[in-house]
Design a protein around this motif. Sequence first.
Motif, PDB file in Angstrom:
ATOM      1  N   LEU A 167       0.805  -1.222   0.000  1.00 52.67           N
ATOM      2  CA  LEU A 167       0.000   0.000   0.000  1.00 52.67           C
ATOM      3  C   LEU A 167       0.837   1.271   0.000  1.00 52.67           C
ATOM      4  CD1 LEU A 167      -2.737  -0.993   2.613  1.00 52.67           C
ATOM      5  CD2 LEU A 167      -2.988  -0.906   0.133  1.00 52.67           C
ATOM      6  N   GLU A 168       2.137   1.123   0.107  1.00 51.89           N
ATOM      7  CA  GLU A 168       2.983   2.309   0.261  1.00 51.89           C
ATOM      8  C   GLU A 168       2.985   3.181  -0.994  1.00 51.89           C
ATOM      9  OE1 GLU A 168       7.365   3.379   2.123  1.00 51.89           O
ATOM     10  OE2 GLU A 168       6.878   1.330   1.542  1.00 51.89           O
ATOM     11  N   GLY A 205      -5.662   2.813   8.178  1.00 51.64           N
ATOM     12  CA  GLY A 205      -5.856   1.631   9.003  1.00 51.64           C
ATOM     13  C   GLY A 205      -6.867   0.669   8.412  1.00 51.64           C
ATOM     14  N   VAL A 206      -7.908   1.195   7.771  1.00 52.74           N
ATOM     15  CA  VAL A 206      -8.933   0.347   7.164  1.00 52.74           C
ATOM     16  C   VAL A 206      -8.362  -0.401   5.962  1.00 52.74           C
ATOM     17  CG1 VAL A 206     -11.150   0.373   5.965  1.00 52.74           C
ATOM     18  CG2 VAL A 206     -10.815   1.790   8.002  1.00 52.74           C
ATOM     19  N   GLU A 207      -7.570   0.284   5.141  1.00 55.85           N
ATOM     20  CA  GLU A 207      -6.959  -0.382   3.990  1.00 55.85           C
ATOM     21  C   GLU A 207      -6.008  -1.488   4.437  1.00 55.85           C
ATOM     22  OE1 GLU A 207      -5.187   2.491   1.432  1.00 55.85           O
ATOM     23  OE2 GLU A 207      -7.107   3.075   0.534  1.00 55.85           O
ATOM     24  N   VAL A 208      -5.264  -1.238   5.504  1.00 52.65           N
ATOM     25  CA  VAL A 208      -4.355  -2.270   6.021  1.00 52.65           C
ATOM     26  C   VAL A 208      -5.147  -3.494   6.464  1.00 52.65           C
ATOM     27  CG1 VAL A 208      -2.742  -2.827   7.880  1.00 52.65           C
ATOM     28  CG2 VAL A 208      -2.539  -0.653   6.678  1.00 52.65           C
ATOM     29  N   VAL A 273     -10.364  -6.413  12.439  1.00 51.85           N
ATOM     30  CA  VAL A 273     -11.590  -5.846  11.884  1.00 51.85           C
ATOM     31  C   VAL A 273     -12.389  -5.132  12.970  1.00 51.85           C
ATOM     32  CG1 VAL A 273     -13.790  -6.430  10.795  1.00 51.85           C
ATOM     33  CG2 VAL A 273     -11.690  -7.538  10.025  1.00 51.85           C
ATOM     34  N   THR A 274     -12.461  -5.712  14.148  1.00 51.59           N
ATOM     35  CA  THR A 274     -13.204  -5.092  15.245  1.00 51.59           C
ATOM     36  C   THR A 274     -12.587  -3.768  15.650  1.00 51.59           C
ATOM     37  OG1 THR A 274     -13.850  -7.280  16.055  1.00 51.59           O
ATOM     38  CG2 THR A 274     -14.070  -5.438  17.593  1.00 51.59           C
ATOM     39  N   GLN A 275     -11.281  -3.669  15.619  1.00 48.70           N
ATOM     40  CA  GLN A 275     -10.592  -2.441  16.021  1.00 48.70           C
ATOM     41  C   GLN A 275     -10.947  -1.259  15.130  1.00 48.70           C
ATOM     42  OE1 GLN A 275      -6.452  -3.475  16.097  1.00 48.70           O
ATOM     43  NE2 GLN A 275      -6.600  -4.570  18.038  1.00 48.70           N
ATOM     44  N   VAL A 276     -11.285  -1.492  13.876  1.00 46.97           N
ATOM     45  CA  VAL A 276     -11.657  -0.388  12.980  1.00 46.97           C
ATOM     46  C   VAL A 276     -13.166  -0.237  12.859  1.00 46.97           C
ATOM     47  CG1 VAL A 276      -9.518  -0.554  11.666  1.00 46.97           C
ATOM     48  CG2 VAL A 276     -11.512  -1.870  10.927  1.00 46.97           C
ATOM     49  N   GLY A 277     -13.914  -0.941  13.729  1.00 50.84           N
ATOM     50  CA  GLY A 277     -15.360  -0.813  13.735  1.00 50.84           C
ATOM     51  C   GLY A 277     -16.068  -1.622  12.672  1.00 50.84           C
ATOM     52  N   VAL A 296     -16.201  -3.042   6.486  1.00 47.07           N
ATOM     53  CA  VAL A 296     -15.573  -1.997   7.301  1.00 47.07           C
ATOM     54  C   VAL A 296     -16.172  -0.654   6.930  1.00 47.07           C
ATOM     55  CG1 VAL A 296     -13.388  -3.244   7.600  1.00 47.07           C
ATOM     56  CG2 VAL A 296     -13.706  -1.772   5.615  1.00 47.07           C
ATOM     57  N   PRO A 297     -16.136   0.318   7.861  1.00 48.51           N
ATOM     58  CA  PRO A 297     -16.632   1.657   7.524  1.00 48.51           C
ATOM     59  C   PRO A 297     -15.732   2.335   6.505  1.00 48.51           C
ATOM     60  CG  PRO A 297     -15.637   1.642   9.701  1.00 48.51           C
ATOM     61  CD  PRO A 297     -15.687   0.224   9.260  1.00 48.51           C
ATOM     62  N   ALA A 298     -16.355   3.021   5.589  1.00 45.12           N
ATOM     63  CA  ALA A 298     -15.614   3.712   4.538  1.00 45.12           C
ATOM     64  C   ALA A 298     -15.858   5.217   4.596  1.00 45.12           C
ATOM     65  CB  ALA A 298     -16.013   3.174   3.167  1.00 45.12           C
TER      66      ALA A 298
END
Length: 298
Positions: A167-168, A205-208, A273-277, A296-298
């Motif tokens: 992703l960098e 964080g969501v992309e990771v 997944v839980t950590q990012v909601g 995941v939320p976008a």
Amino acid sequence: MLFALCPQAFMMLAWRGAMLTVLALNATPALRFLWESTTVGAVVSFSLWAAVTMGFSAFFGFWVDRIIRQSRERAELIAELRATQAELAAANRRAGAMAERERLAAEIHDTLAQGFTSILMLLQAADSHLDQDPEQARRQISLAAGTARENLAEARALVAALPPAGLESSSLEEALQRLAERFGEEMGIPVEFTTSGPPRRLAAGVEVVLLRAAQEATANIRKHAGAGHVSVRLAYGGDTAVLEVRDDGAGFDPDAAAEAGRGFGLRGMRERVTQVGGRLEVGSAPGEGTVLTVEVPA
């Protein structure tokens, strides 16, 4: 002098001792004055003066004693607060160290360990083709070298606490496309990657989380599924993004795996997944393949 000495008694002695000292200080001149005095008016005047002096001393002494008690209580509270703060700081350091160890364990499992597994499988396959199909062996060795380079980049990013190497310098769609293509080449099976909805950048964080979920899903397919076809789909909704990884492999019983304590990768993925909601669902049954869905939320 009594107005100055009596309060000092309360500052240096306990309440009872201070009161006895005040009575003694006032009684000494009173007895001497009464011994020498012969008029009733003088006796009454001195008695009133002595009463006022002792009353003022008692009131001032009580006030000072109360201040001292409050100061001691505050000192004790401050000491307890400092001890509690030290304990909380130590607990936070331990929790931080534990969280960092868990993060590193998850990162290593999702990147380096899977990469080494892939390299090992490719080299074993190349070894079996060296004599009969040298061209195929060279292709698998080339794939192993590419995987090793990617693992090296992931290790450097992990040490430097940087985003994943995939992703960098590219988008999430490009990283997932490369993952699907490389997985198909390694396994020799068709791997389809599709997207739907208007693509857009998500939180880092969501992309990771989505990339790691796809890596874990493909690693599980490699190790356990024996699939003949795999599809990876990324869908953008109004306020969510959904990753779906589907295979037609052996499948498994998610409940039985959870009860047996297996599936570190799935547990780590669910925590991410839980950590990012977001939420994670695994649909599978023996002989019916597996569908992993991450929203995941976008």
